[in-house]
Each structure stands twice: as structure tokens, then as C-alpha cells.
Design a protein around this motif. Structure first.
Motif, PDB file in Angstrom:
ATOM      1  N   GLY A 150      -1.457  16.520  -8.363  1.00 52.30           N
ATOM      2  CA  GLY A 150       0.092  16.207  -8.553  1.00 52.30           C
ATOM      3  C   GLY A 150      -0.053  15.005  -8.174  1.00 52.30           C
ATOM      4  O   GLY A 150      -0.441  14.284  -7.526  1.00 52.30           O
ATOM      5  N   GLY A 151       1.429  14.395  -8.589  1.00 56.19           N
ATOM      6  CA  GLY A 151       1.548  13.003  -8.674  1.00 56.19           C
ATOM      7  C   GLY A 151       2.606  12.676  -8.248  1.00 56.19           C
ATOM      8  O   GLY A 151       3.011  11.270  -8.500  1.00 56.19           O
ATOM      9  N   ASP A 152       3.690  13.225  -7.796  1.00 53.98           N
ATOM     10  CA  ASP A 152       4.919  12.654  -7.118  1.00 53.98           C
ATOM     11  C   ASP A 152       5.673  11.796  -8.363  1.00 53.98           C
ATOM     12  O   ASP A 152       6.229  10.748  -8.061  1.00 53.98           O
ATOM     13  CB  ASP A 152       4.807  11.567  -5.965  1.00 53.98           C
ATOM     14  N   ASN A 159       6.325   5.121 -11.709  1.00 52.76           N
ATOM     15  CA  ASN A 159       5.425   6.345 -12.203  1.00 52.76           C
ATOM     16  C   ASN A 159       6.422   7.448 -12.886  1.00 52.76           C
ATOM     17  O   ASN A 159       6.468   8.263 -12.052  1.00 52.76           O
ATOM     18  CB  ASN A 159       4.328   6.782 -11.189  1.00 52.76           C
ATOM     19  N   PRO A 160       6.903   7.094 -14.067  1.00 57.18           N
ATOM     20  CA  PRO A 160       7.766   8.080 -14.687  1.00 57.18           C
ATOM     21  C   PRO A 160       7.225   9.396 -15.117  1.00 57.18           C
ATOM     22  O   PRO A 160       6.056   9.603 -15.247  1.00 57.18           O
ATOM     23  CB  PRO A 160       8.214   7.312 -15.775  1.00 57.18           C
ATOM     24  N   VAL A 219       1.819  -0.415  -6.248  1.00 56.14           N
ATOM     25  CA  VAL A 219       1.153  -1.664  -6.014  1.00 56.14           C
ATOM     26  C   VAL A 219       1.086  -2.369  -7.253  1.00 56.14           C
ATOM     27  O   VAL A 219       1.243  -3.619  -7.272  1.00 56.14           O
ATOM     28  CB  VAL A 219      -0.340  -1.539  -5.600  1.00 56.14           C
ATOM     29  N   GLU A 220       0.550  -1.824  -8.407  1.00 56.41           N
ATOM     30  CA  GLU A 220       0.493  -2.865  -9.928  1.00 56.41           C
ATOM     31  C   GLU A 220       1.905  -2.907 -10.092  1.00 56.41           C
ATOM     32  O   GLU A 220       1.973  -4.158 -10.659  1.00 56.41           O
ATOM     33  CB  GLU A 220      -0.256  -1.834 -10.661  1.00 56.41           C
ATOM     34  N   ARG A 221       2.677  -1.977 -10.376  1.00 64.09           N
ATOM     35  CA  ARG A 221       4.244  -2.143 -11.018  1.00 64.09           C
ATOM     36  C   ARG A 221       5.312  -2.436  -9.756  1.00 64.09           C
ATOM     37  O   ARG A 221       6.459  -2.814 -10.353  1.00 64.09           O
ATOM     38  CB  ARG A 221       4.442  -0.970 -11.829  1.00 64.09           C
ATOM     39  N   GLY A 222       5.077  -2.422  -8.579  1.00 61.58           N
ATOM     40  CA  GLY A 222       6.092  -2.745  -7.547  1.00 61.58           C
ATOM     41  C   GLY A 222       6.832  -3.975  -7.690  1.00 61.58           C
ATOM     42  O   GLY A 222       8.016  -4.090  -7.769  1.00 61.58           O
TER      43      GLY A 222
END
Ligand code: ZN
Length: 420
Positions: A325-327, A333-334, A285-288
Motif C-alpha cells: 500500500g502506498g500512502d 505521489n498522487p 526524495v525525487e520530487r520533494g
């Protein structure tokens, strides 16, 4: 993976043992030949021999190494979903995956469970890490993922004739689902990762309320996998997809975004763990816009973010188990940002730091099926330890800054941090 020999004593820190109990101030942790022999208050600590290695926690935190419960070693910070499958040859992606594994360890993650991988890279990466060929978290491997034809992960158009074989085994019906699992049995995976539902990333034909596999296919996956002693998990956003997975006998649920009361009851009945992997949604949402994600996709991520946060709160409150865990591995989201998931669950979802750390250590190890070996700091367990120059319970975002790690240890060996 080699264990340390000799004794290491870590002192002058607050012990957060991973079990969720109150922290122990002025604590000591003693590791003998790679395994924990004492964890508790300094005043009760055994005396150690003069030649023992000593680590000063500088008034900071002594805690278990973190567990990334939804790790994609082969996702290489892509800007588009399509790049996950065809951008580079397998040789190069293998090297990228090894670099990501090293980075995860440097970020304090001493173990990780793969949520799916290009080809069989995570299976072999795991062997390389276990053999000390390259550094990385202790891994649980998933290999290629399973999805229904035309589902979320079936994006290469047929006219290109390249299929999706690098990343996904596509199935039509229970027979093909069984055959896909049998391929994975030969590959040597531990977890079978499936796609019961779509995602906000594909708003046209496979959005987050769409089903991508039938119950029959999912049931065929579970019965075949369990017969061969593999576990099954799945990307579950839509309410019906979550319930299909739980009724089919899944061993874990990824995301569990729109769980309803009936789904929650099914989850709790078998104590099935869920890994929300939710900071990804906030980052989308923020960086899209920066990565030119279409507005419809961003709207879908907003809905997923709110639904997912609500479901995570419900599950934890009802006594369910959540893994952290974060995908990570997308442009927004590197890899390396893993601990942002933990701060997010405190700041955005409203969990306490202690709850989040328990999810990120003990529950993560349990999900990997290795709760008896690591995930908490208790006598007999492996010396997989994180020594942090800072109070993580006062400010969990300290874990985002790996320059503050005094030591990241596996089996009592310092693998990263200032003392490396
Ligand atoms: Zn994933």
C-alpha cells in the motif's frame, strides 16, 4: 455488492493465482454466478455452456484484483500536510474520496484497507460501494486516527481554536485513549489507526525517531479495541515505537521502518503483517524539491527510504507477511500511481515480481481479514479478477498502465478496463 449471474470463461492467458506458486501457462478461469469455479490449465478446464461470456486474455495475465493495504481515500493530492485537515469542507472531501475510490478500481485495485480518513468518510464510502451506489474497491474503514497531544498529527495551533477533530482524535493518557476508541466504535470503523511515532515530514519536534504515544496509551487502545472486536494498527517508524506496538498487541504495523532483531522476533511470533508503504519515500526524495519540501525533510525521507527497504527485506526473508500500500494522495505521489509501489519493490528493494504480487493480493486480503473471500484465484472465492494485456511477471510495471487492463472484475462483474 452485486455478483454477476451466469458464467464467464477467461482463457488464453497465464494464471498467477496469488498464492505465490509457479504461474500456469495457457490457463483458464471460470466464474459462475460471481464466484470462481475453476482456475487452472486450459486442458483441465470444464466445458462451459455456449451462452457463457468469454474473455480472451490475449496471451497476457489472469490474476487476482490488487489490494491497496494503506489507502487514504480522503487525501486529495495535497502539497502540504496541513491541507489534509482544513483545506476543504467535509462535503467536498467526500466527493473527492468517491472519485479516488473510482480511480483505484480503474487501476486494478478491487479491495483496499483505509489507513485513516477525514471524519467518517471512509465508513460511509464503504457502505456506498457495498450498496453499488458508486464504484470502488471493497473497503475496510478506519475513520479518524488517534495520536498523542503534541505528536505528529497535532499541527493546528491552539490559538486558531479549530482542534484536529476532522482527521485525528488527540489523547493524553490511557483514559483519553480509551475514550477515543469508544468514539470510533460508534463510528463503525474496523481498524483503529494510531500514531506511535513521528515521521521525516516533521523534523523539528516529531521526526521519525520520536515517539508520539506512550506504551500505556497504546495498550489502552488495544484492550478497548479488541474488546469491541476492532483491530489496531499504527504508523511505526522509530525502533522503540515498533516494539511498543507489538508488545501492546497491535494487529498490524504500518511502515515498520527501523525494526531491529528484537522487533522482528516479536513481529514473527504473532505473524503480525507489516505494510511498508515505501515508494512514498522515494517520491518525496525525487520530487520533494519541486514541491518545496525543506532539505531536512528530504534528508529524513532518504534515511527512511533506506531503513524501510532494509527492514522490508529482513521481514520477507524471515518469513513475515508484507502488504502493499502506498500512502497515495500527496502532490508528489498522487492517487492513480498505486502500482508504482509494486514496481518499486521489484526495482529498488529487490523482491521478485511474484513475491510482490503475492503481497499485493493474498496478503492484502488477509490483512483485511477477508482472505477466505478474495485475494487468490481459487474455487469458491469471489470473482475479483484482473485481466492484463501483458506479462506482469516479466515486467511488473505493466500494472502501472491501466490502458492495458482488459478487465477489472468484482464478483464476476466487469467494472473497468477495455471491456467495460
Ligand atoms: Zn498513511
Amino acid at each position: 455488492m452485486k455478483l454477476a449471474s451466469g458464467t464467464t470463461a477467461i482463457t488464453n492467458g497465464t494464471l498467477v493465482d496469488g498464492n505465490g506458486g509457479p504461474p500456469v501457462r495457457d490457463a483458464a478461469l471460470v466464474i459462475r454466478d460471481g464466484r470462481i469455479s475453476f482456475a487452472g490449465p486450459m486442458r483441465e478446464a470444464p466445458t462451459v455452456e455456449p451462452e457463457a461470456t468469454r474473455i480472451d486474455a490475449r496471451g497476457g495475465t489472469i490474476m487476482p484484483g490488487l489490494v491497496e493495504a494503506h489507502f487514504h481515500p480522503t487525501y486529495f493530492n495535497v502539497a502540504a500536510l496541513e491541507d489534509l485537515d482544513i483545506k476543504y469542507p467535509v462535503e467536498y472531501v467526500t466527493l473527492l474520496a468517491a472519485a479516488n475510490a473510482k480511480l483505484a478500481l480503474e487501476c486494478g485495485y478491487t479491495a483496499a484497507r483505509s489507513g485513516g480518513s477525514l471524519f467518517n468518510i471512509d465508513v460511509w464510502l464503504k457502505k456506498a460501494i457495498e450498496g453499488d451506489l458508486c464504484p470502488g474497491p471493497r473497503l475496510a474503514a478506519s475513520g479518524r486516527e488517534i495520536c498523542g497531544v503534541g505528536g505528529l498529527m497535532d499541527w493546528n495551533p491552539d490559538f486558531r481554536k479549530i482542534g484536529m477533530d476532522g482527521l485525528v482524535l488527540l489523547v493524553n493518557g490511557p483514559d483519553e485513549a480509551r475514550s477515543a476508541v469508544r468514539k470510533l466504535v460508534k463510528d463503525g470503523v474496523e481498524w483503529v489507526k494510531t500514531y506511535p511515532t513521528g515521521d521525516a515530514a516533521a523534523p523539528d519536534t516529531n521526526d521519525h525517531h520520536t515517539l508520539c504515544m506512550t506504551f500505556e496509551e497504546m495498550h489502552a487502545v488495544v484492550s478497548t479495541a479488541h474488546n469491541h472486536k476492532l483491530k489496531v494498527t499504527g504508523h511505526c517508524r522509530a525502533t522503540e515505537g515498533i516494539k511498543n506496538a507489538l508488545r501492546a498487541g497491535y494487529d498490524a504495523i504500518e511502515h515498520g521502518t527501523f525494526i531491529d532483531d528484537e522487533g522482528l522476533e516479536l513481529l514473527l511470533k504473532r505473524d503480525v503483517p507489516c505494510v511498508p508503504a515505501l515508494y512514498f519515500e522515494l517520491a518525496s526524495v525525487e520530487r520533494g524539491p519541486e514541491f518545496r519540501l525543506p532539505p531536512r525533510v528530504i534528508d529524513g525521507h532518504k534515511e527512511t527510504l533506506e531503513g524501510g527497504a532494509e527492514s522490508a527485506r529482513k521481514i520477507l526473508k524471515a518469513g513475515g507477511r508484507l502488504g502493499m500500500g502506498g500512502d497515495f494522495g500527496f502532490g508528489w505521489n498522487p492517487h492513480g500511481d498505486y502500482a508504482r509501489e509494486l514496481s518499486f519493490f521489484v526495482k529498488y528493494v529487490g523482491f521478485s515480481p511474484l513475491e510482490v504480487i503475492t503481497c499485493a493480493t493474498r496478503t492484502g486480503a488477509q490483512i483485511m481479514g477477508r482472505g477466505a473471500e478474495f485475494g487468490t484465484l481459487e474455487p469458491g472465492k469471489l470473482g475479483d479478477v484482473l485481466v492484463v494485456d501483458g506479462d506482469v511477471l516479466a515486467d511488473i510495471s505493466v500494472l502501472e498502465d491501466r490502458t492495458r487492463f482488459i478487465a477489472v472484475m468484482q464478483g464476476g462483474v466487469v467494472k473497468a478496463g477495455q471491456l467495460k
